[in-house]
Design a protein around this motif. Structure first.
Motif, PDB file in Angstrom:
ATOM      1  N   PRO A 155       0.812  -1.200   0.000  1.00  9.50           N
ATOM      2  CA  PRO A 155       0.000   0.000   0.000  1.00  9.50           C
ATOM      3  C   PRO A 155       0.853   1.261   0.000  1.00  9.50           C
ATOM      4  O   PRO A 155       1.893   1.311   0.653  1.00  9.50           O
ATOM      5  CB  PRO A 155      -0.814  -0.116   1.298  1.00  9.50           C
ATOM      6  N   HIS A 159       1.422   9.637  15.113  1.00 13.46           N
ATOM      7  CA  HIS A 159       1.220   8.214  15.400  1.00 13.46           C
ATOM      8  C   HIS A 159       1.610   7.472  14.131  1.00 13.46           C
ATOM      9  O   HIS A 159       1.108   7.766  13.053  1.00 13.46           O
ATOM     10  CB  HIS A 159      -0.264   7.970  15.736  1.00 13.46           C
ATOM     11  N   GLU A 214       2.228   3.569  12.547  1.00 12.14           N
ATOM     12  CA  GLU A 214       2.320   2.105  12.601  1.00 12.14           C
ATOM     13  C   GLU A 214       3.148   1.577  11.429  1.00 12.14           C
ATOM     14  O   GLU A 214       3.732   0.518  11.500  1.00 12.14           O
ATOM     15  CB  GLU A 214       0.910   1.504  12.566  1.00 12.14           C
ATOM     16  N   VAL A 215       3.139   2.358  10.344  1.00  9.44           N
ATOM     17  CA  VAL A 215       3.995   2.024   9.208  1.00  9.44           C
ATOM     18  C   VAL A 215       5.211   2.923   9.346  1.00  9.44           C
ATOM     19  O   VAL A 215       5.130   4.126   9.125  1.00  9.44           O
ATOM     20  CB  VAL A 215       3.270   2.274   7.867  1.00  9.44           C
ATOM     21  N   GLY A 264      -1.174  -3.070  15.179  1.00  7.02           N
ATOM     22  CA  GLY A 264      -1.102  -4.421  14.648  1.00  7.02           C
ATOM     23  C   GLY A 264      -2.374  -4.900  13.991  1.00  7.02           C
ATOM     24  O   GLY A 264      -2.478  -6.045  13.608  1.00  7.02           O
ATOM     25  N   PHE A 322      -5.643  -4.402  11.020  1.00  8.05           N
ATOM     26  CA  PHE A 322      -5.758  -4.048   9.615  1.00  8.05           C
ATOM     27  C   PHE A 322      -6.892  -3.056   9.497  1.00  8.05           C
ATOM     28  O   PHE A 322      -7.966  -3.296  10.052  1.00  8.05           O
ATOM     29  CB  PHE A 322      -6.059  -5.288   8.769  1.00  8.05           C
ATOM     30  N   PRO A 323      -6.753  -1.957   8.833  1.00  9.01           N
ATOM     31  CA  PRO A 323      -5.502  -1.502   8.219  1.00  9.01           C
ATOM     32  C   PRO A 323      -4.585  -0.836   9.249  1.00  9.01           C
ATOM     33  O   PRO A 323      -5.041  -0.398  10.285  1.00  9.01           O
ATOM     34  CB  PRO A 323      -6.011  -0.455   7.217  1.00  9.01           C
ATOM     35  N   THR A 324      -3.294  -0.764   8.927  1.00 11.08           N
ATOM     36  CA  THR A 324      -2.369  -0.013   9.773  1.00 11.08           C
ATOM     37  C   THR A 324      -2.596   1.469   9.500  1.00 11.08           C
ATOM     38  O   THR A 324      -2.967   1.858   8.406  1.00 11.08           O
ATOM     39  CB  THR A 324      -0.904  -0.385   9.483  1.00 11.08           C
ATOM     40  N   ILE A 325      -2.376   2.266  10.524  1.00 16.52           N
ATOM     41  CA  ILE A 325      -2.736   3.687  10.430  1.00 16.52           C
ATOM     42  C   ILE A 325      -1.569   4.579  10.835  1.00 16.52           C
ATOM     43  O   ILE A 325      -0.902   4.314  11.839  1.00 16.52           O
ATOM     44  CB  ILE A 325      -3.967   3.970  11.333  1.00 16.52           C
ATOM     45  N   PHE A 355      -3.520   2.240   5.695  1.00 20.34           N
ATOM     46  CA  PHE A 355      -2.908   1.392   4.656  1.00 20.34           C
ATOM     47  C   PHE A 355      -3.782   0.157   4.458  1.00 20.34           C
ATOM     48  O   PHE A 355      -3.648  -0.827   5.170  1.00 20.34           O
ATOM     49  CB  PHE A 355      -1.481   1.018   5.054  1.00 20.34           C
TER      50      PHE A 355
END
Lengths: 124, 145
Positions: free
Chosen positions: A38, A72, A74-75, B37, B39-42, B56
């Motif tokens: 993504p 924040h 997470e990726v 952890g 879905f989706p990751t943010i 994502f």
């Protein structure tokens, strides 16, 4: 198709990447790989097959307004990389790739000589 | 006594360790879960004018997204269909890591946002929400006569 450990070439580049999750299916005619990438536009996706290694790389490009402060995440990295070792019966000349909504679909057919053949057993 | 029945397995230990780390480093784990952890990751960022949220969520039919804001709580829900397989009988699944099915993530928004003016776009598998802040709250420079 087995996953290789991080190659010397990859670690030499010395930049950490995300490892995209994949699904791999196999049927009689070939292998289908789905990979989640993504945020990667078509132009930033790179697929390389070298000898027997398939390398998938992509760079994340987002619309980020100027002056944005991340609060924040997470990726945590803007890059994906993952490599696979291909086995010899796969026909790397005829790989078909589609990339839509951040999902890469790769179809790697088996070479004609490697297609399953039923062996007739004759009873005399 | 229960040594064999409840033997520590490495995987469970690693899971526990991971949760432990999250507890420690996530400053305020919300009541709605650890918030990681899924879905989706943010990813979230903010500017003076708006909050920008990036979810994502690759391979989701844009029509299946359901984004709602209620009392300052943003919910992103939807469904990701499993990969469509041929009707081939002898299909084998070698690696199965990708998420499939219904998802829902909940995010607390700051108080000063304008829920009516949220814009959402979906590109390259990323859902981008542009959440403007209320005009009245934005810092204003005061001219000195």
């Amino acid at each position: 198709m087995s996953e290789t450990t991080r190659t010397a070439a990859a670690s030499a580049r010395n930049d950490a990447t995300l490892i995209p999750p994949v699904d791999v299916y196999e049927d009689a005619a070939g292998i289908t790989l789905y990979a989640d990438l993504p945020g990667v536009p078509k132009g930033r996706l790179a697929l390389n097959i070298e000898v027997d290694t398939l390398m998938i790389e992509g760079e994340v490009m987002l619309d980020i307004p100027a002056g944005m402060e991340p609060s924040h995440a997470e990726v945590g990295l803007p890059r994906y990389r993952r490599s696979f070792t291909l086995s010899r019966e796969l026909d790397v000349e005829h790989v078909d790739a589609r990339f839509e909504h951040g999902v890469l679909v790769l179809r790697i057919p088996k070479a004609a000589h490697a297609q399953p053949r039923k062996v007739e057993v004759r009873v005399d | 006594m229960y040594g064999n029945l409840f033997s520590r397995d490495l995987r469970a230990e690693l899971d526990r360790l991971q949760r432990d780390m999250q507890q420690r480093y996530e400053l305020s784990p919300g009541i709605r879960g650890l918030g990681r952890g899924g879905f989706p990751t943010i990813n979230v960022g903010s500017t003076l004018q708006a909050v920008e949220l990036y979810a994502f969520a690759p391979g989701v039919d844009p029509a299946s997204f359901d984004v709602q804001v209620e009392k300052g709580v943003l919910t992103i829900a939807g469904e990701r269909k499993p990969a469509a397989l041929g009707t081939e009988e002898k299909t084998m699944l070698h690696i199965d890591e990708r998420f499939a099915g219904r998802f829902r993530r909940v995010v607390n928004l700051p108080d000063d946002i304008d829920a009516a003016a949220i814009e959402a776009s979906y590109r390259d598998g990323v859902l981008h929400l542009h959440i403007p802040r209320l005009q009245a709250v934005q810092p204003r420079r005061i001219e000195i006569q």
